[in-house]
Motif scaffolding. Structure first.
Motif, short mmCIF file in Angstrom:
data_model
loop_
_atom_site.label_atom_id
_atom_site.label_comp_id
_atom_site.label_asym_id
_atom_site.label_seq_id
_atom_site.Cartn_x
_atom_site.Cartn_y
_atom_site.Cartn_z
N MET A 160 -3.89 -5.04 -3.07
CA MET A 160 -2.76 -5.06 -1.71
C MET A 160 -2.68 -6.32 -0.94
SD MET A 160 -0.89 -2.30 -1.32
CE MET A 160 -0.18 -1.32 -2.66
N TRP B 192 0.83 -5.94 3.12
CA TRP B 192 0.80 -4.62 2.89
C TRP B 192 -0.31 -3.72 3.72
CZ3 TRP B 192 4.17 -1.46 1.22
CH2 TRP B 192 5.22 -1.78 0.36
N ILE B 193 -1.30 -4.64 4.14
CA ILE B 193 -2.20 -3.90 4.96
C ILE B 193 -1.66 -3.77 6.34
CG2 ILE B 193 -4.74 -4.15 6.14
CD1 ILE B 193 -4.55 -3.51 3.08
N ILE C 95 1.68 -3.75 7.02
CA ILE C 95 2.47 -2.64 7.11
C ILE C 95 2.04 -1.33 7.37
CG2 ILE C 95 4.61 -1.61 5.82
CD1 ILE C 95 5.00 -4.39 4.50
N GLY C 96 0.95 -1.12 6.52
CA GLY C 96 0.04 0.05 6.66
C GLY C 96 -0.30 0.20 8.05
N GLY C 97 -0.84 -0.66 8.67
CA GLY C 97 -1.27 -0.63 10.09
C GLY C 97 -0.14 -0.09 10.95
N PHE D 248 2.32 1.73 9.92
CA PHE D 248 2.61 3.20 9.43
C PHE D 248 1.48 3.97 10.13
CE2 PHE D 248 5.50 2.18 6.08
CZ PHE D 248 6.11 3.24 5.69
N ALA D 249 0.45 3.61 9.99
CA ALA D 249 -0.58 4.50 10.47
C ALA D 249 -0.55 4.55 12.27
CB ALA D 249 -2.00 3.90 10.39
N LEU E 243 2.73 6.83 12.86
CA LEU E 243 2.45 8.24 12.54
C LEU E 243 1.67 8.92 13.45
CD1 LEU E 243 2.38 8.23 8.67
CD2 LEU E 243 4.17 9.01 10.13
N THR E 244 0.52 8.22 13.89
CA THR E 244 -0.36 8.72 14.88
C THR E 244 0.42 9.00 16.15
OG1 THR E 244 -2.18 7.41 13.91
CG2 THR E 244 -2.72 8.42 16.21
N ASP F 150 -8.68 4.03 16.07
CA ASP F 150 -7.79 3.38 15.17
C ASP F 150 -6.87 2.69 15.84
OD1 ASP F 150 -9.19 4.32 12.87
OD2 ASP F 150 -7.82 5.56 12.15
N LEU F 151 -5.90 3.64 16.95
CA LEU F 151 -4.86 2.89 17.60
C LEU F 151 -5.21 1.53 18.22
CD1 LEU F 151 -3.14 6.05 19.35
CD2 LEU F 151 -2.32 4.60 17.68
N TYR G 38 -5.34 -0.85 15.54
CA TYR G 38 -3.90 -1.28 15.37
C TYR G 38 -3.37 -2.22 16.47
CZ TYR G 38 -5.13 1.23 11.13
OH TYR G 38 -5.61 1.77 10.19
#
Lengths: 247, 274, 223
Positions: A1, A5-6, A8-10, A12-13, A16-17, A206-207, A210
């Motif tokens: 990846m 993409w990482i 974009i993943g961040g 998403f994460a 969603l959180t 995590d928040l 990101y």
């Protein structure tokens, strides 16, 4: 990846959180979307793990190698699905009988030995080990603790013993038993607080992760967007209410 | 007047409490308090001492039975224990009964073995998820290869150097279950007690008080409990990581709960007796 | 037909149950390496299909919602989207989450979607435990007071700040907060937990016997 993409993943994460947490303010479509995604993703994950870790290596591959006996448990497993079709739901009993009979047969000796006999032994043994000279504080405390556990267990068992009416000595013992249970539940509650906070800390951490410039401030931007949504929603719903009342 | 005023507090919109909690957890993440973790739990120490006393070349079976829902508590525990095993040159086999754990296990093997220059298949192996724990725990008592014929990469487990000399529990130094479920109870009953393999455990804070009886009887040789346990283990290992960082962030939140309980009860006393 | 529907499953559960129970006490090779080995493998495979029940019931109920255009049916689509978000990457990456040191699409889906959703779902409980503690933790009796004391000691004993405050205020007693936490966990909590454990063990053994003897038949569903 790739790095993109990482990132974009961040997003998403973080998104969603924040969607999940938005329920704490009030129910809203973003939370509902995240909630339904969770149901589907959970099942999807379970499905793919079962497929690649069990079905393919333990059922498909052996069949391909000519080890046909494995078809029997596979069919018994598939029979469980018959539950969904009322006319043939009885077929599922064959799958269940194996699992239930086997589980019950193994459980009886295991629980009686581990959770019953060993626990009785564990309560009595320390009392028999008391002896020698009582010239240290720790010798006294371990003797006291051994008797205290023994006494506490008897009282707790009285509390759970419903075959006799709780009056007189039995009532007194069971009341003491309640205090032991309260100490235990208090300890559980105290620990539960730590457990729940740890999970929340995990999400906040995590928040925070990101929210860095590397992720283009994903957390802040999404949180801000949601706040704006709630403000707009507040005013439009108010307006709608007034219009309805006017009608 | 005063009574009415303070009794209003009891009906406070709970969203204010939510906000307060968010602040007391979020602020220490941005600006850590940095208080040292002084008191080490005795049960965590027992796990550490047990692994520390093992000879090099031993074999550890780790059942990592937790999913993302309990990750902040249990992931640091698992990482700390695996680091300890690698440092002691103990071989590690990782397995799980929870589908959600497979992704977390991959996160571990992506990072930790590199730190100690450990190789997949030689120093450690990841075994595939299995659905029925009773069946697997029982099978491991006679022949591990009856269930685990291949590892997650499809290689024959029997032929891997890491599995040399290992057939059942009796060849293993210990088994350890790290879990947010009741699977540790099953490990004690179906593996530890029955096949006499030394059992260690790692559990969430919620279920930690429930394991006192097993520890006292010696059915469990040691237990790591919650994030505090993880922080304790990291302190013992002298390798501070997420557990220590986490416990630091929880300082204020713990006191918030106590303050809230005491405040609400004082308000009730005042409204009742004044 | 009644024989196949009712009697034969009951006979099977009795035989499997009794033989498995006996195998615990029979160390012979036939019992351990033949019977148990086969059963272990079989039961493990059967269990791998059990979740299909949950999967089908979830799909069915949401399919129904979409079909009937029931209230909020649009959200039901996200159940399928979530499912596909795991399955498609899984097929593409053949179930592997890492390709050497690189993350595959499946690893990506786990880390950023499933992991996030599952972890956040359960972390929300922290908020409710705090608001419940404020609204409902009432110290009305001696028993509730004991519960509160134990909880307070544990809550404080779990964080360094608690240790620090205790040693500042109550350090003169010579007892550390950690000692008190250990005592509660190792003495009264053991007594209480053991009582509960023994009760559950007897209950579990009785239920298992009832299953083997066909008295407990709930798992068979209705006739």
């Amino acid at each position: 990846m790739s790095e993109t993409w990482i990132i974009i993943g961040g997003w998403f994460a973080a998104g969603l959180t924040i969607f999940m947490f938005s329920f704490l303010y009030k129910d809203n479509p973003f939370f509902k979307i995240a909630e339904h995604l969770y149901l589907g993703a959970g099942m999807g994950w379970l499905f793919q793990v079962s497929l690649y870790d069990v079905w393919i290596p333990q059922v498909w591959d052996p069949i391909m190698q000519g080890k046909l006996l494995v078809i029997v448990p596979a069919l018994l497993g598939l029979s469980l699905v018959a539950q969904f079709f009322p006319k043939i739901s009885w077929v599922s009993r064959y799958g269940f009988t194996f699992v239930m009979g086997y589980g019950a047969g193994l459980a009886i000796p295991a629980v009686l030995s581990t959770d019953f006999m060993s626990q009785v032994a564990g309560t009595i043994e320390p009392i028999f080990k008391i002896g020698g000279t009582f010239n240290t504080v720790s010798a006294w405390t371990s003797a006291f603790n051994a008797f205290f556990i023994f006494f506490g267990l008897i009282c707790v068992l009285f509390y759970f013993f419903f075959s006799v009416e709780h009056k007189g000595m039995v009532k007194k013992a069971s009341t003491v038993g309640i205090y032991f249970l309260m100490l235990y539940f208090g300890a559980v509650f105290g620990n539960t607080v730590m457990g729940r906070f740890s999970l929340l800390y995990g999400r906040f951490d995590d928040l925070y992760f990101y929210s860095s410039s590397k992720y283009f401030y994903a957390s802040q931007i999404i949180a801000l967007a949601l706040v704006i949504y709630f403000i707009i929603e507040h005013f439009t719903s108010k307006k709608r209410k007034i219009q309805q009342e006017a009608k | 007047m005063f009574k009415e005023y303070i009794s209003k507090f009891l009906k406070l919109d709970r969203r204010w409490i939510f906000l307060l909690l968010t602040i007391v957890i979020f602020v220490p993440i941005i600006k850590p308090l940095g208080l040292p973790n002084i008191s080490i739990g005795s049960n965590t120490k027992r796990v550490y001492d047990f692994i520390e006393a093992l000879p090099e070349g031993g074999f550890a079976l780790l059942s990592l039975d937790y999913d993302p829902s309990t990750r902040p508590e249990l992931h640091p525990q698992a990482i700390a224990v695996i680091r300890h095993c690698f440092r002691k040159n103990i071989r590690v086999a990782i397995m799980t009964f929870l589908p959600g754990a497979t992704g977390l296990i991959d996160e571990i093997v992506e990072k930790i073995p590199k730190e100690y220059n450990k190789k997949d298949g030689i120093d450690y192996v990841v075994l595939p998820y299995q659905p029925n724990y009773v069946a697997v725990m029982t099978q491991l008592g006679s022949d591990i290869y009856g269930i685990f014929r291949t590892d997650t990469k499809g290689r024959s487990t029997k032929d891997l150097p890491v599995m040399k000399g290992i057939k059942s529990y009796k060849d293993m130094s210990f088994a350890m279950c790290i879990t947010g479920t009741a699977l540790l109870d099953a490990w004690v009953a179906y593996a530890g007690d029955k096949y006499k393999v030394p059992m260690l455990g790692g559990v969430t804070a919620v279920s930690q008080p429930g394991y006192g009886p097993y520890l006292q009887k010696g059915q469990l040789k040691g237990l790591i409990g919650g994030m505090k346990g993880a922080a304790d283990y990291e302190t013992l290992l002298k390798k501070l990581d997420r557990g220590t960082k986490g416990i630091d962030s929880l300082n204020l939140a713990h006191f918030l709960v106590l303050i809230l309980i005491i405040t609400s009860n004082i308000i009730i006393l005042i409204t009742k007796y004044l | 037909m009644k024989f196949f529907k009712r009697n034969l499953p009951l006979v099977l559960v009795f035989i499997v149950g009794m033989v498995t129970l006996a195998s615990y006490y029979v160390p012979h090779r036939a019992s351990q390496e033949v019977y148990l080995d086969t059963m272990n493998k079989w039961v493990n495979i059967i269990a791998a299909f059990a979740f299909l029940l949950g999967l089908l019931s979830l799909f069915y109920s949401h399919y129904h919602k979409i079909k009937k255009k029931a209230d909020g049916w649009g959200y039901s689509l996200f159940v399928y989207i979530g499912f596909l978000a795991m399955i498609i990457p899984a097929i593409v990456s053949e179930g592997q989450q890492l390709d050497g040191p690189n993350l595959t699409s499946l690893g990506w889906a786990f880390r950023f979607i499933y992991n996030t959703l599952a972890a956040t779902m359960f972390s929300v409980l922290a908020f409710y435990i705090v608001s419940t503690a404020f609204r409902s933790f009432r110290i009305k009796s001696m028993q509730a007071f004991v519960l509160f004391l134990a909880a307070m000691v544990l809550i404080m004993g779990r964080v360094p700040l608690g240790d620090l405050l205790w040693s500042k205020i109550l350090g003169w007693t010579g007892m550390s907060l950690a000692d008190l936490v250990e005592w509660i966990m190792h003495v009264p909590a053991v007594a209480a937990r053991r009582g509960i454990m023994i009760g559950i063990a007897i209950g579990a053994a009785v239920i298992s016997l009832k299953i083997i003897f066909g008295i407990e038949r709930q798992y068979m569903g209705k006739d």
